[in-house]
Design an enzyme around this catalytic site. Sequence first.
Site, PDB file in Angstrom:
ATOM      1  N   GLU A  49       0.824  -1.210   0.000  1.00 34.89           N
ATOM      2  CA  GLU A  49       0.000   0.000   0.000  1.00 34.89           C
ATOM      3  C   GLU A  49       0.859   1.261   0.000  1.00 34.89           C
ATOM      4  O   GLU A  49       0.520   2.252  -0.650  1.00 34.89           O
ATOM      5  CB  GLU A  49      -0.955   0.004   1.191  1.00 34.89           C
ATOM      6  N   TYR A 132      -6.174   6.840   3.634  1.00 33.13           N
ATOM      7  CA  TYR A 132      -6.325   5.767   2.647  1.00 33.13           C
ATOM      8  C   TYR A 132      -5.659   4.480   3.126  1.00 33.13           C
ATOM      9  O   TYR A 132      -6.288   3.419   3.171  1.00 33.13           O
ATOM     10  CB  TYR A 132      -5.757   6.155   1.271  1.00 33.13           C
ATOM     11  N   ASP A 150      -9.347   5.944  -2.683  1.00 30.83           N
ATOM     12  CA  ASP A 150      -8.155   6.366  -3.418  1.00 30.83           C
ATOM     13  C   ASP A 150      -8.634   7.039  -4.709  1.00 30.83           C
ATOM     14  O   ASP A 150      -9.828   7.293  -4.878  1.00 30.83           O
ATOM     15  CB  ASP A 150      -7.257   5.173  -3.716  1.00 30.83           C
TER      16      ASP A 150
END
Length: 353
Positions: A49, A132, A150
């Site tokens: 991520e 996020y 996102d």
Amino acid sequence: MRDEPMPRPDPQALLDWYDRHARALPWRVGPAARLRGERPDPYRVWLSEIMLQQTTVAAVRDYFHAFTTRWPTVQALAAAQDADVMATWAGLGYYARARNLLKCARVVTDVHDGTFPDDHATLLTLPGVGPYAAAAIAAIAFDDPQTVVDGNVERVMARLFDEHTPLPAAKPILTDHAARLTPRERPGCYAQGVMDLGATICTPKRPACGLCPWRKSCAAWAEGTAAELPKKAPKKRKPTRLGIAYLARRIDGAWLLERRPDKGLLGGMLGWPGSDWGEEAPQDNPPIRAEWKTLNAEARHTFTHFHLRLTVKTALVPLDRRPLRGEFIELPDFSPADLPTVMRKAFDLAQGQ
DNA sequence: GAGTCGTGGAA
DNA sequence: TTTCCAAGACT
């Protein structure tokens, strides 16, 4: 205008699409393993991520492999040398991510006993983990039905609900839509599914609406406005800055390099000593006394908010000459692959002449 | 809210 | 060649 209300997008339809079209990625658990109850490794989810922020899957692949091979666990990463982590990240960009990656690994190891927190609020306290990433890690690694927003999700929501408010003002509206759609079942698969949909079907240009599982409930599809959404605030044009890079090679082959300060552009990365980068002609202030030669070609590079034209100067210096700035690094302690791209471009120019 | 912070690929 | 953009965070 439409005379009938748009049917609500069905999260299950998206999950079905994801089960049929999900890409196999190194940080994902395949469908068979997932049915056996296997969970993704939070360390790998977190690492992916962070790497994927503003970065394509294609660019991330090799870096993810390099990191997980060299540092298989968060404890291993926490014990790494800063310079090794920065060198391994070199070329991927947004180097604050690498600095925060190391900080975060050490916090997880030292404060959280080597176990990633599983709740959104605690995840948010970790360096480099924002709204996020905290939601994505909670959803994907821990099956917590967090709302993951996102750029893909923003685009998909803007189209599903035909939202014409330009970003970033539209962000709260789009987040609200996304929150209402998030299912309590398989939230991790759902989050990855919406992002995959945005990456492969609901693309910024020429969206493949004919293949979209949510087409029937998409307001922008009904209105024919999908391709022009989401609206965005106009961008500023990039100014051009000028600079000088000094590439000094000692006769034993060592190169004169300088570790950049942690804050600011290319922070924490190795680079060539040089001038400031400004819109005025740079001052010639070499880091070591030598006969400097200026290359004919300049290194050109574009950053997020400016273009750079870098004049490259080279010199060969004797063994006993002391630099005013930087330090000589001998091969193989230094590899041009350890440099951020703009510095590697300057190196390539110097090698080519 | 707006600016800072990389890079490479696509159109 | 230029513009846009990709699973944002931080100040």
